[in-house]
Structure formats: C-alpha cells, structure tokens
Design an enzyme around this catalytic site. Sequence first.
Site, PDB file in Angstrom:
ATOM      1  N   SER A  62      50.829  63.479  28.943  1.00  0.00           N
ATOM      2  CA  SER A  62      49.714  62.753  29.549  1.00  0.00           C
ATOM      3  C   SER A  62      49.645  61.330  28.988  1.00  0.00           C
ATOM      4  CB  SER A  62      48.418  63.540  29.320  1.00  0.00           C
ATOM      5  OG  SER A  62      47.404  63.060  30.150  1.00  0.00           O
ATOM      6  N   ASP A 106      48.678  69.939  38.988  1.00  0.00           N
ATOM      7  CA  ASP A 106      48.022  69.148  37.943  1.00  0.00           C
ATOM      8  C   ASP A 106      46.723  68.576  38.503  1.00  0.00           C
ATOM      9  OD1 ASP A 106      47.314  66.908  36.148  1.00  0.00           O
ATOM     10  OD2 ASP A 106      49.239  67.358  35.217  1.00  0.00           O
ATOM     11  N   HIS A 120      47.747  70.799  34.104  1.00  0.00           N
ATOM     12  CA  HIS A 120      47.885  69.776  33.060  1.00  0.00           C
ATOM     13  C   HIS A 120      47.834  70.361  31.646  1.00  0.00           C
ATOM     14  CE1 HIS A 120      48.011  65.462  32.323  1.00  0.00           C
ATOM     15  NE2 HIS A 120      47.059  65.566  31.404  1.00  0.00           N
TER      16      HIS A 120
END
Lengths: 276, 276
Positions: free
Chosen positions: A146, A222, A254
């Site tokens: 991320s 996600d 995610h």
Amino acid sequence: MQTLSENACFGGVQGVYKHASKATGADMTFGLFLPAEAKDGPVPVLWYLSGLTCTHENAMVKAGAQGWAAEQGIALVFPDTSPRGEGVADDAAYDLGQGAGFYVNATQAPWAPHFRMWDYVAEDLPGLLFNEFALDQERQAITGHSMGGHGALTLAMGLPGRFRSVSAFAPICNPTGADWGRKQLGAYLGDDESTWARHDASLMMRAVGLDIPLLCDTGTKDQFLDNLRPETLAHAVMARRAQAVLRLQPGYDHSYFFVSTFMEDHVSFHAEALYA
Amino acid sequence: MQTLSENACFGGVQGVYKHASKATGADMTFGLFLPAEAKDGPVPVLWYLSGLTCTHENAMVKAGAQGWAAEQGIALVFPDTSPRGEGVADDAAYDLGQGAGFYVNATQAPWAPHFRMWDYVAEDLPGLLFNEFALDQERQAITGHSMGGHGALTLAMGLPGRFRSVSAFAPICNPTGADWGRKQLGAYLGDDESTWARHDASLMMRAVGLDIPLLCDTGTKDQFLDNLRPETLAHAVMARRAQAVLRLQPGYDHSYFFVSTFMEDHVSFHAEALYA
C-alpha cells in the site's frame, strides 16, 4: 542502538531495535529478521515498507515473510512508517502524520523537520544497519504494501543502482492523482506539485524508468482500488517497456491475508535477483 | 450466525463469524479458514485453541497456518478463549476470567454459568460448524498453544474417538502442579482437586492414555517453562508408551515466532492422520 527484543524464528532471530535517528530527529523503532546464515557472514537484505497506520510490527507478525526469507538466507528489515513520540506533529486523521509518513522529506510546517522518512529509509537506517549487522550492502531488494508499496517503487526508481529488484503488494501507484496522495503530498511538500512528481511511481516510471525487475500484485476485490490506481502504473510500465510482472489476483482484498498469500512469490522473486 | 468478515486467503477464505452460544450463554466469535477444496465438498478440519489473553484473532493473523492448511486442503477453526461481553464475569488479572477460560466448565461463582468453554469447544461450536460449513466431522484434528495446548491435549484425551491426531505448541502440561492451573482450576472448579484431574494432560495421560498420534514442541528458552512443566507430560507419555513425538526446540521462546516456525510441521503431521 537499543535492543528491545530478540526472538528465535525459523532458525534465525527476529529482533526489534530502537535508535536515535538523525534524519527524523526522533527515536525510531525497526524490526530486523536475520537468517541463520548471518552468523557466517553478510547476507542479502529485503526491505519491507509498511502501509498507513502501521508500525514496524504489523508486517513482522502478520506477513509470514520470515519462513521464506529463512529458506533463502535473506534478511528482512521492517522500518516504522513515520517518526513518533513527544514533540512530533500528528493529525487526527489516520492517513496524515504519525503512521502516514509517505516516505517523503516534509518541507512544510508542522511536518518539517521530523517527517523525513525518505532520508530515514534511504540513508539513516542503512547507515546503522550495515554497520551493526551482518548485511551485504551490495545485495539489497525492496518491497512494501500500500503506502509502503508506493515507498518501495519510488525509492527503487529514485535511487538507481541501490536495489537489485523491487516488488509491491497493492501499492499506491499514482498518489498525485488520488486521495491517498494529494492530501499528504500537499501537506508535507506544499502546493507546488512539481515537487510531488518524484514521489509518484507512475510519473517516475515515465520520467526515469526502472532498470531492475519489478513484481506487483493487487487484488481484484481491493477496497481501495480507486486510491491505488494500478492502471496508471501498468500504462507507464508498458509505455516504458520496463521489465515487470503486474498481476491482478482474483478475489483478494487489501488485507494481510492477501499479502501473506503472495509472500512466497515475492521472496522467491527477490532471491532470484539477489543471488544472480 | 453472523458473518463479520471474509477475506480471500491462500486460494480459500478466512472468515470471522459470531453466533449466540447455548453453552456459554454469550455471543461468541470464531475464525474459520476454508481451503479452496471446500467448494467441492466437506474437508478435514484442524482445531487451533489459543492461549491466555488471546481472542479468535491472534493465531488467525500471526501463526501462519493458512498457507500450510491450503496446501493440504484442510480447514482451520480458531475459537475464542472465553466468553466475553456485558454480564460476563471478569478479573483484573490477565490469567483469570475473560481471555483465560482454560477449556473447562466452571461450577463456581462468579464464573458459572458463562465460563463453559469445554462444552463450547466440544459440543456447541462443532454443532454449528458441521451444519453451516463444508467440514467433514469424521476427519478432525486438534492443536493449540500454551493454555490452548492444554485444551487440545485434554480434549483429545477426554473425547476418545473424536480426533485423529493432536499436537501442541508449548502446552501447559500439568496445570494441577503449576501457577498456570492451580489458580484457575480452583477458581472455576472449586477446592475439590479430584474435579481438576480430567483437565490435566499429564494426569489424563496416566489415567486414560491416548490412542492417536501426538506431536509436541516446546522451546528451550521458553520464559514460562516452570508453568508448562513439559517434563511431567514426557514422563507420563513414556510410562504409558503413548505414540508421541516430544521435541525441545533450541533457543525458541513462548511467542508466535516460535509457533509460526513449527506450524508447517504440525499441519503436515495432522494431514498425515487426516488423510490416512
């Protein structure tokens, strides 16, 4: 440097250490996994940069990376995601301030002078690590999740020659065009967007390219795809003809359940470059 | 039953669910990993019982079990370690009350009637699981860590025929002779120590033995060895000539870095029994 903990782990040692950082002017904590091979001499090292809200600890306990790193004889470094502690600015939002350093050197109040995470990861922590531990400076690779994927990509492109391979799990690919990016780059670097470009993986890919192998995984489910914008990086990679494997993984989100699922692939990918 | 979350994980699904438990008279949360094979029909199941202070979540995110379970096509169940919530008794100490159910049915105030974790794991949760999910009731195995290792061992010996194999990471082996045990068994079951014996793995091994394979790992640097007393279980296992592999792992402590290191071995051990 102070040892906070050391635990036996997959034949090696998972340590947690604290040191006074010149770059951030704060005490910083990091995790370091050393495989058994480090007893006999310097081993290659894989940096893992974490995402929003994380400390050094999240990936260290949830990513399942040590087993694969042990198998390959590779060390793992888990830096924190921002400076912390008294006197360090913060914001009530989860995505600004402490836990959200975005791997940049802030120039704006109240974030300068402590929020200098680029220098911390690029210069300060390496200086300590290669002095204190059996790590081979000539064999480094970098990955992240991320915001940490954004960091891995921008550091790899911003420091050519430093890393032998780069990978990312669900990286923020185009922060200058997303809520995860515009807010933070504006706050840390100010309104002049020309200073943002070197912290945008898609823009950097177009501007300078990448001469090491890249592996990137993102889940099709996600929940933050609008903030990640994998399509912008894919477009830039293809336009640039960079050496890359970009994968969309069906059904994954995610979370660290996603990260741990593909960790074996990423460690193997880096091992191939580190032992080439 | 309510679905709290479901995440794609190693080709399967890591779910978290909540249900009203008759055994404990409380809402209970548990984790369930279903491998991809569960789409095609019932799969074998490995129970993982957690230790003091844990919820359903700790092992689910830190033990690194899903990858190995996925490889073997085995489901994983992660129950909570006690009832929780309003109206459920608790204690200020970390090792009594919520987070410390010890896998017994409490008979003493204020713990009865909610603290009935034996019935919860032995009857209540299985009733739900085998109704709601593609799990094969005839192929069950059980493991656990610390207090959960105690639970795994005592359930395996107390419910002959239920499990095909049992293992434990750093289990409490002789709670009637240790601080981790005497305090809790006294509080939950009262002063009559004859009621404690069926919740002591070493005493149960001597009394009823074990007719399924046992694997047990404990670290030589475990900081709680005085509370675990692996020597008492070893003595009973040898005296009973039970089918067991008891291992002391050099340098490892009580943490999840230890558990995750040997998880592959434990899942493989159970797979051998579940697919025999």
